[in-house]
Motif scaffolding. Structure first.
Motif, short mmCIF file in Angstrom:
data_model
loop_
_atom_site.label_atom_id
_atom_site.label_comp_id
_atom_site.label_asym_id
_atom_site.label_seq_id
_atom_site.Cartn_x
_atom_site.Cartn_y
_atom_site.Cartn_z
N VAL A 159 0.85 -1.19 0.00
CA VAL A 159 0.00 0.00 0.00
C VAL A 159 0.89 1.24 0.00
CG1 VAL A 159 -1.78 1.27 1.26
CG2 VAL A 159 -1.84 -1.23 1.19
N THR A 160 0.61 2.17 -0.89
CA THR A 160 1.38 3.40 -1.00
C THR A 160 0.51 4.60 -0.64
OG1 THR A 160 0.84 3.56 -3.36
CG2 THR A 160 2.90 2.46 -2.76
N ILE A 161 1.16 5.68 -0.22
CA ILE A 161 0.46 6.89 0.22
C ILE A 161 0.42 7.88 -0.93
CG2 ILE A 161 0.42 8.76 1.91
CD1 ILE A 161 2.09 6.98 3.76
N ASP A 162 -0.78 8.28 -1.31
CA ASP A 162 -0.94 9.33 -2.33
C ASP A 162 -0.90 10.72 -1.71
OD1 ASP A 162 -1.11 7.43 -4.24
OD2 ASP A 162 -3.26 7.66 -4.64
N ALA A 163 -1.55 10.92 -0.59
CA ALA A 163 -1.61 12.24 0.05
C ALA A 163 -1.82 12.05 1.54
CB ALA A 163 -2.72 13.10 -0.54
N LEU A 164 -1.31 13.01 2.31
CA LEU A 164 -1.48 13.02 3.76
C LEU A 164 -1.64 14.47 4.19
CD1 LEU A 164 -1.54 11.23 6.29
CD2 LEU A 164 0.90 11.63 6.55
N GLU A 165 -2.81 14.82 4.73
CA GLU A 165 -3.14 16.20 5.07
C GLU A 165 -3.58 16.29 6.52
OE1 GLU A 165 -4.92 17.57 0.75
OE2 GLU A 165 -6.27 16.78 2.28
N PRO A 166 -3.03 17.22 7.29
CA PRO A 166 -3.53 17.42 8.67
C PRO A 166 -4.87 18.15 8.65
CG PRO A 166 -1.79 18.99 8.17
CD PRO A 166 -1.88 18.09 6.98
N VAL A 167 -5.83 17.63 9.41
CA VAL A 167 -7.16 18.23 9.47
C VAL A 167 -7.52 18.71 10.87
CG1 VAL A 167 -8.00 16.90 7.50
CG2 VAL A 167 -8.20 15.94 9.80
N GLY A 168 -6.66 18.51 11.85
CA GLY A 168 -6.93 18.97 13.20
C GLY A 168 -5.81 18.55 14.14
N PHE A 169 -5.68 19.28 15.25
CA PHE A 169 -4.67 18.90 16.24
C PHE A 169 -5.12 19.41 17.60
CE2 PHE A 169 -3.43 23.20 15.35
CZ PHE A 169 -2.84 23.68 16.50
N ASP A 170 -4.60 18.78 18.64
CA ASP A 170 -4.88 19.14 20.03
C ASP A 170 -3.57 19.16 20.80
OD1 ASP A 170 -7.72 19.13 19.61
OD2 ASP A 170 -7.67 16.94 19.73
N ARG A 171 -3.53 20.00 21.82
CA ARG A 171 -2.39 20.00 22.73
C ARG A 171 -2.48 18.76 23.62
NH1 ARG A 171 1.68 23.62 21.40
NH2 ARG A 171 0.75 25.58 20.69
N ALA A 172 -1.37 18.05 23.73
CA ALA A 172 -1.32 16.84 24.57
C ALA A 172 -0.08 16.94 25.46
CB ALA A 172 -1.27 15.58 23.71
N GLY A 173 -0.23 17.59 26.61
CA GLY A 173 0.91 17.78 27.50
C GLY A 173 1.93 18.69 26.85
N ASP A 174 3.16 18.18 26.74
CA ASP A 174 4.22 18.96 26.10
C ASP A 174 4.34 18.65 24.61
OD1 ASP A 174 4.99 16.38 26.48
OD2 ASP A 174 7.01 16.83 27.16
N GLY A 175 3.35 17.96 24.05
CA GLY A 175 3.35 17.65 22.63
C GLY A 175 2.01 17.96 22.01
N VAL A 176 1.76 17.35 20.86
CA VAL A 176 0.52 17.55 20.14
C VAL A 176 -0.02 16.20 19.69
CG1 VAL A 176 1.01 19.88 19.33
CG2 VAL A 176 1.81 17.93 17.99
N ALA A 177 -1.34 16.14 19.52
CA ALA A 177 -2.03 15.01 18.90
C ALA A 177 -2.66 15.51 17.62
CB ALA A 177 -3.09 14.43 19.84
N ILE A 178 -2.45 14.82 16.51
CA ILE A 178 -2.80 15.32 15.18
C ILE A 178 -3.70 14.32 14.48
CG2 ILE A 178 -1.85 16.37 13.08
CD1 ILE A 178 0.92 16.16 14.60
N ASP A 179 -4.73 14.85 13.81
CA ASP A 179 -5.59 14.04 12.96
C ASP A 179 -5.23 14.31 11.51
OD1 ASP A 179 -7.18 12.78 14.92
OD2 ASP A 179 -8.32 14.62 15.20
N TYR A 180 -5.06 13.23 10.74
CA TYR A 180 -4.69 13.33 9.33
C TYR A 180 -5.77 12.69 8.47
CZ TYR A 180 0.10 14.60 10.66
OH TYR A 180 1.21 15.22 11.17
N ARG A 181 -5.87 13.19 7.25
CA ARG A 181 -6.65 12.51 6.20
C ARG A 181 -5.66 11.87 5.25
NH1 ARG A 181 -10.22 16.23 4.51
NH2 ARG A 181 -8.65 17.29 3.24
N ALA A 182 -5.66 10.54 5.23
CA ALA A 182 -4.71 9.78 4.42
C ALA A 182 -5.43 9.24 3.19
CB ALA A 182 -4.10 8.64 5.22
N THR A 183 -4.78 9.36 2.04
CA THR A 183 -5.29 8.80 0.79
C THR A 183 -4.25 7.81 0.29
OG1 THR A 183 -6.46 10.84 0.29
CG2 THR A 183 -6.12 9.30 -1.52
N VAL A 184 -4.65 6.55 0.13
CA VAL A 184 -3.72 5.48 -0.23
C VAL A 184 -4.29 4.68 -1.39
CG1 VAL A 184 -2.87 5.34 2.15
CG2 VAL A 184 -4.74 3.87 1.42
N ARG A 185 -3.46 3.82 -1.95
CA ARG A 185 -3.90 2.88 -2.98
C ARG A 185 -3.02 1.64 -2.92
NH1 ARG A 185 -4.91 5.06 -7.84
NH2 ARG A 185 -4.88 7.21 -7.08
N SER A 186 -3.52 0.56 -3.55
CA SER A 186 -2.81 -0.71 -3.52
C SER A 186 -2.82 -1.32 -4.92
CB SER A 186 -3.46 -1.67 -2.53
OG SER A 186 -2.91 -2.98 -2.64
#
Length: 433
Positions: A159-186
């Protein structure tokens, strides 16, 4: 007198005008001084004032000329470059996540629940999500290369990745938690297949029912389990894009570099760790273990199922003297199970599969064929087994499959121990995937 009178009148008139002028001014009255002649036009410049002004103008001219000559002799200073913007923080492309067999088991359960929701039509709103502002992405999130490398480690091979885009993030302590929209194909289609226990009929000969839980109906599943190919679900058609939501649960800057320390399982994730987790789920009695694979991996498993079933029925019918061994004759089952092309060759090498006579039973069902003694080519070989008492024959028959099942369970135990050591070693040595 007349002349004196005129002079007196004129004097009085002049005196009256002087009195009115002195009365209207603040100067006290006094003797009248002779009037000075009034100058008209611009005031004439005195000689000292002229000399002073000319000197100032000369000094100013000398200063201008000297400054100009100094600028010609002195090279201009180099232009000061504007202060560069702060350089972006580099990212680590290595595998910085913790690994253990327990985590693989937990991730498999999360993946299974996510896949069930996906099959029911819940995509997590990935289609309506909007990409983050590039300025916020550059300021608060790790470089996209780190996220792509992490996602690739969580995907099924091929499986290969065509696109990866961040759609949201939250502060998680001293880091971040990120939501991505991934587009793949096989390059090949991927399916989800459930693992189910072999169905055991309510009625039937005891040896048959007792043996079914020990059958090896798959190349790698525990005894008595099989993949239900009738219920497989197409997740990703070949060469077609698929978008899903994927979450980086923790990313932060460590030693001057962005590192992804924890990520959720991806929708199309499958590796040896998930295979081990599937085996553990089956042993734990999970109601619906799932398996993600392509046709090239499922086809050998399907062949293994039919080979095991055919071998089991042949062995069972032969030991118990083919006629009357099972309500649905093995020869009729073999004719339905085996592919049409090699059937003739199979029958030629195994005369016991030839249908001598068939009588219908309840419509489409086929009863057991009547085999003459001449076609029972396995009779001399199996004669010692057929001469055993029914109880001894049943024990030997069931025990043979029980031994195979125990060997498969020992192999699974060894694989799980090996996988546990491998997952522990991944925390010490970052092995390339």
């Amino acid at each position: 007198m007349r002349g004196a009178g005129i002079s007196e009148v004129v004097g009085k008139t002049i005196g009256n005008k002087r009195d009115r002028t002195l009365a209207s001014s603040s100067i006290p009255a006094g003797p009248l001084s002779p009037a000075r002649p009034r100058r008209t036009g611009r005031r004439r410049l005195d000689f000292p004032e002229f000399v002073l002004g000319a000197s100032l103008l000369a000094l100013l001219g000398v200063a201008v000329v000297a400054s100009w000559q100094h600028r010609r002799k002195t090279p201009a200073p180099p232009a000061v470059a504007p202060a560069p913007a702060s350089a972006p923080i580099p990212a680590s492309l290595e595998d910085d996540e913790p690994h253990s067999l327990a985590r693989a088991r937990a991730d498999y359960e999360r993946w299974r629940e996510q896949m069930i929701r996906w099959i029911r039509g819940d995509d997590g709103g990935v289609g309506q999500a909007k990409r983050l502002d590039p300025a916020a992405e550059a300021r608060f999130l790790p470089p996209i290369e780190a996220a792509r490398a992490c996602l690739q480690r969580h995907l099924h091979r091929g499986v290969t990745i065509d696109a990866l885009e961040p759609v949201g993030f939250d502060r998680a302590g001293d880091g971040v938690a990120i939501d991505y929209r991934a587009t793949v194909r096989s390059p090949y289609s991927l399916y989800v297949v459930p693992a189910v226990p072999v169905p055991i009929p309510a009625d039937g000969p005891p040896p048959y029912i007792r043996t079914l839980p020990y059958l090896l109906l798959s190349h790698f599943l525990p005894p008595g389990y099989l993949h239900d190919f009738g219920k497989k679900f197409l997740v990703l058609p070949a060469n077609q894009p698929l978008s899903f939501r994927w979450r980086v649960e923790r990313a932060r800057v460590v030693d001057g570099r962005w590192k992804i320390l924890l990520a959720a399982p991806a929708l199309l994730q499958w590796d040896c760790s998930f295979y081990a987790a599937e085996l553990m789920a089956i042993r734990e009695g999970n109601p619906l273990p799932l398996h993600l694979a392509g046709d090239r991996c499922l086809e050998p498993d399907r062949r293994a199922y039919w080979e095991t079933v055919n071998g089991f029925l042949f062995h069972y019918d032969s030991v118990w003297g083919v006629p009357g061994a099972w309500a649905l004759g093995y020869a009729a089952r073999a004719q339905a199970m085996l592919p049409p092309s090699p059937l003739a060759g199979w029958v030629a090498r195994n005369p016991i599969l030839r249908l001598e006579a068939v009588r219908p039973v309840s419509g489409a069902c086929v009863a057991l064929a009547r085999y003459p003694a001449a076609t029972d080519w396995a009779g001399p070989i199996l004669a010692p087994a057929r001469q055993l008492a029914p109880r001894d024959a049943e024990f030997r028959f069931v025990q043979a499959y029980r031994d195979l099942a125990e060997a498969r369970n020992r192999a699974i135990d060894g694989f799980l121990r090996q996988r546990a050591r491998f997952e522990a070693d991944r925390n010490k040595i970052r092995l390339p995937r």
